[in-house]
Design a protein around this motif. Structure first.
Motif, PDB file in Angstrom:
ATOM      1  N   GLU A 146       0.854  -1.412   0.112  1.00  0.00           N
ATOM      2  CA  GLU A 146       0.119  -0.168  -0.119  1.00  0.00           C
ATOM      3  C   GLU A 146       0.914   1.064  -0.177  1.00  0.00           C
ATOM      4  OE1 GLU A 146      -3.197   0.456  -0.524  1.00  0.00           O
ATOM      5  OE2 GLU A 146      -3.587  -1.707  -0.544  1.00  0.00           O
ATOM      6  N   TRP A 147       2.048   1.201   0.670  1.00  0.00           N
ATOM      7  CA  TRP A 147       2.858   2.342   0.773  1.00  0.00           C
ATOM      8  C   TRP A 147       3.598   2.472  -0.450  1.00  0.00           C
ATOM      9  CZ3 TRP A 147       8.403   2.091   0.554  1.00  0.00           C
ATOM     10  CH2 TRP A 147       9.074   3.403   0.772  1.00  0.00           C
ATOM     11  N   HIS A 148       4.096   1.464  -1.222  1.00  0.00           N
ATOM     12  CA  HIS A 148       4.675   1.569  -2.574  1.00  0.00           C
ATOM     13  C   HIS A 148       3.633   2.207  -3.528  1.00  0.00           C
ATOM     14  CE1 HIS A 148       8.589  -0.044  -2.033  1.00  0.00           C
ATOM     15  NE2 HIS A 148       8.105  -0.838  -1.483  1.00  0.00           N
ATOM     16  N   ARG A 149       2.202   1.919  -3.340  1.00  0.00           N
ATOM     17  CA  ARG A 149       1.042   2.309  -4.323  1.00  0.00           C
ATOM     18  C   ARG A 149       0.961   3.741  -4.073  1.00  0.00           C
ATOM     19  NH1 ARG A 149      -1.393  -1.818  -5.143  1.00  0.00           N
ATOM     20  NH2 ARG A 149      -2.082  -2.067  -2.891  1.00  0.00           N
ATOM     21  N   SER A 150       1.282   4.272  -2.916  1.00  0.00           N
ATOM     22  CA  SER A 150       0.766   5.587  -2.534  1.00  0.00           C
ATOM     23  C   SER A 150       1.783   6.776  -2.741  1.00  0.00           C
ATOM     24  CB  SER A 150      -0.095   5.672  -1.405  1.00  0.00           C
ATOM     25  OG  SER A 150       0.591   5.406  -0.358  1.00  0.00           O
ATOM     26  N   HIS A 151       3.028   6.168  -2.850  1.00  0.00           N
ATOM     27  CA  HIS A 151       4.180   6.899  -2.754  1.00  0.00           C
ATOM     28  C   HIS A 151       5.049   6.581  -3.848  1.00  0.00           C
ATOM     29  CE1 HIS A 151       2.713   7.192   1.299  1.00  0.00           C
ATOM     30  NE2 HIS A 151       3.507   8.274   1.698  1.00  0.00           N
ATOM     31  N   ARG A 152       4.603   6.967  -5.112  1.00  0.00           N
ATOM     32  CA  ARG A 152       5.279   6.476  -6.079  1.00  0.00           C
ATOM     33  C   ARG A 152       6.183   7.668  -6.657  1.00  0.00           C
ATOM     34  NH1 ARG A 152       2.527   6.028 -10.507  1.00  0.00           N
ATOM     35  NH2 ARG A 152       0.584   6.602  -9.734  1.00  0.00           N
ATOM     36  N   PHE A 153       5.859   8.853  -6.124  1.00  0.00           N
ATOM     37  CA  PHE A 153       6.754  10.095  -6.362  1.00  0.00           C
ATOM     38  C   PHE A 153       7.354  10.739  -5.420  1.00  0.00           C
ATOM     39  CE2 PHE A 153       3.217   9.452  -9.657  1.00  0.00           C
ATOM     40  CZ  PHE A 153       3.675   9.304 -10.668  1.00  0.00           C
ATOM     41  N   CYS A 154       8.481  11.206  -5.624  1.00  0.00           N
ATOM     42  CA  CYS A 154       9.409  12.107  -4.715  1.00  0.00           C
ATOM     43  C   CYS A 154       8.599  13.003  -4.152  1.00  0.00           C
ATOM     44  CB  CYS A 154      10.635  12.407  -5.341  1.00  0.00           C
ATOM     45  SG  CYS A 154      11.955  13.113  -4.100  1.00  0.00           S
TER      46      CYS A 154
END
Length: 320
Positions: A146-154
């Motif tokens: 879930e974290w990877h999905r919602s934090h794809r951009f710097c």
């Protein structure tokens, strides 16, 4: 509480082997081991097998993993050094869009590369049946995906970031900023006054369902202050003494539920409708009847949640 880690997702002593996350040769070697296994997710659901819906551990050469577009997350080492990973099948459409119904979603999906009764189910439907080890692995993997999905951009420069350290970090290739998985602290409180506890319900919950009050901890706030503020905001009940009881990782999507016991100094309730729908004092006897299914007007928190854990132990007088 002496038995606080008995709560679902309470931990199993998994060796997370953090020292291996950045060791690419070691990880490659682990992935070649015959006993290496992976837990598989699809849109937040976990692959299970059998009537007991046991989380399925696939070998790393399984055909279904061709639909995983990103490298697996390394979760750790089990007994005997067996490595366990987790994949997410982001390239599979699930034979049609599954309804987004959260823990109400009873639908199941079957991947064409899996045989028998292997299927994807909502993780929250398994709360009472998971072993401590499966629970820890599943909670960890789901929260990270879930974290990877919602934090794809710097968050520093806006450039797309990339997974790093076996899934435990993201790095921006443009500005070099590292990003780490987030966990949001949430206080959930068993507020008591004499022989009664304070319970509330949110809009949209099943009819008659009541649970412990809860809320996010704000920046610069202690847990004790968060308990007092949330209860006051939602019900106008003031809380005096506060103590910690137990915690529960809650990967829906990224919370750490921090269970506390608060002692109310008044009993008059004024509900803030912007916060909750209703609140009421429930006596031990009323809660016992509800737990036994004898009160159709009161449905306590679902088994497996920390709210249910706290209420059950309060009934049994086991909060120490």
């Amino acid at each position: 509480m002496k038995h606080s880690e008995q709560v679902t997702f309470g931990g199993s002593g998994l060796d997370r082997a953090a020292h291996l996350r950045g060791d690419i040769p070691a990880l490659a070697s682990l992935m070649q081991r015959e006993d290496a296994r992976t837990l598989v997710f699809w849109r937040g659901k976990i692959l299970v097998v059998g009537e007991g819906a046991t989380p399925m551990r696939l070998p790393l050469d399984h055909a279904a993993l061709k639909d995983a577009e990103q490298p697996p997350i390394f979760l750790g080492l089990e007994e005997g050094g067996a490595p366990v990973f987790s994949h997410e099948l982001t390239a599979w459409d699930g034979a049609g869009e599954a309804p987004d119904q959260g823990f109400h979603d009873l639908s199941e999906q079957r991947h064409p590369a899996c045989w028998g009764d292997e299927r994807f189910v909502e993780l929250r439907s398994l709360l009472t049946s998971l072993t401590p080890r499966d629970a820890e692995l599943a909670a960890t993997a789901r929260a990270l995906f879930e974290w990877h999905r919602s934090h794809r951009f710097c968050s520093r420069c806006g450039h797309g970031s990339e997974p790093f350290l076996a899934g435990w970090q993201r790095v921006c290739p443009d500005c070099g900023a590292p990003h780490f998985p987030r966990t949001d602290p949430v206080v959930i409180m068993l507020v008591t006054h004499g022989n009664s506890c304070l319970m509330g319900r949110s809009p949209g919950w099943p009819e008659g369902m009541y649970s412990c009050l809860a809320g996010f901890v704000e920046p610069g706030e202690t847990l004790e202050a968060a308990v007092r503020r949330e209860v006051l905001e939602e019900t106008d009940v003031r809380v005096g003494a506060v103590r910690y009881l137990a915690s529960q990782p809650w990967p829906f999507p990224a919370s750490l539920m921090i269970g506390c016991h608060g002692e109310a100094t008044n009993t008059e309730i004024t509900v803030d409708p912007a916060e909750i729908e209703d609140a009421r004092w429930v006596s031990r006897e009323e809660l016992a009847d509800a737990q036994a299914g004898d009160d159709p007007t009161l449905r306590p928190a679902r088994p497996g949640s920390i709210a249910h854990f706290l209420l059950r132990n309060w009934l049994a007088d086991r909060l120490d």
